[in-house]
Design an enzyme around this catalytic site. Structure first.
Site, short mmCIF file in Angstrom:
data_model
loop_
_atom_site.label_atom_id
_atom_site.label_comp_id
_atom_site.label_asym_id
_atom_site.label_seq_id
_atom_site.Cartn_x
_atom_site.Cartn_y
_atom_site.Cartn_z
N ASP A 1 0.82 -1.22 0.00
CA ASP A 1 0.00 0.00 0.00
C ASP A 1 0.85 1.27 0.00
O ASP A 1 2.08 1.22 0.18
CB ASP A 1 -0.95 0.01 1.22
N GLU B 1 -9.48 -2.29 5.22
CA GLU B 1 -10.04 -1.91 6.50
C GLU B 1 -11.30 -2.71 6.80
O GLU B 1 -12.00 -3.15 5.88
CB GLU B 1 -10.40 -0.42 6.47
#
Ligand code: PGA
Length: 236
Positions: A62, A138
């Site tokens: 990421d 998430e």
């Protein structure tokens, strides 16, 4: 493992073994505090001639959106500073999502195409967030399979604010590899250190599988190794 240092050495040995057995391995790399010791140990092994990265390809999990790669808070900077500048991975074989991409959708798609083109990930290294995120996948009622733009949760923004001068400076968005790339990695190495991770590690190992705690999905992966230090392990 008793200590963070032993955890880091063992993790580095695991990664080095992968490269020795398959010199052209494709590694999925993580940032954050947890793998720092592992990177240090890998650099030492490289300097001693014990491991050679010349055929290795890497894909990072990421990157924050909006940060320049030279920004010390960016994951590009982290990787360069802590690892890439010290070892012989060829620059064109290192991949990190571009935080300053103008066309985000295309950037995400090209990242997945590059991973597919490299044959997928042989060994994915993961840390885990206190809220169970892996990469920046998430907790949510549904998870994304492909590389995508993420709205970071308040929990993550708060947890990551330790690296910034204040909460307001933490980027609100990131690009993250999706769950499919992680789940399709041929091997996964999950690392956790410190007492704050003990609950999430308990969930990862034996908790109900739920997208509200993405790390629990690893229970469905056929080849996961979990390495934790003593402080992260008491509930196991
Ligand atoms: P940490 O981050 O290694 O800094 O604890 C892990 C994560 O948020 O994925």
């Amino acid at each position: 493992m008793d200590t963070y240092q032993k955890l880091s050495l063992k993790a580095a040995t695991f990664v080095a073994s992968q490269i020795i057995l398959k010199p052209d391995s494709v590694l999925g790399l993580a940032t954050g505090a947890t793998p720092l010791g592992m990177y240090r140990q890998l650099v030492t092994m490289y300097e001693k001639g014990l491991v050679d990265f010349k055929e290795v390809t890497t894909f990072n999990l990421d990157e924050y959106l909006g940060l320049d790669e030279k920004d010390p808070q960016s994951y590009s900077y982290y990787m360069h500073y802590n690892f890439f500048q010290h070892v012989n991975i060829e620059p064109q074989k290192r991949h990190i999502p571009r935080g300053q991409a103008e066309n985000r959708e295309r950037t995400c798609r090209e990242y997945d195409e590059a991973m597919d083109g490299a044959g997928g990930i042989d060994l994915q290294i993961l840390g885990v967030g206190l809220n169970g995120h892996i990469g920046f996948n998430e907790p949510d009622c549904k998870l994304q399979t492909a590389t995508h733009v993420v709205q970071l949760t308040q929990d993550t923004i708060k947890a990551n604010s330790r690296y910034f001068e204040c909460l307001e400076q933490v980027p609100r968005q990131a690009i993250s590899m999706g769950m499919a790339s992680i789940m399709q990695a041929r091997k996964v190495l999950l690392l956790a250190s410190g007492a704050s991770k003990k609950e999430v590690i308990q969930q990862a190992v034996g908790g109900e599988i739920t997208t509200e705690c993405p790390v629990t999905l690893l229970q469905l992966h056929p080849d996961v190794t979990i390495m934790v230090d003593k402080e992260a392990a008491p509930l196991l």
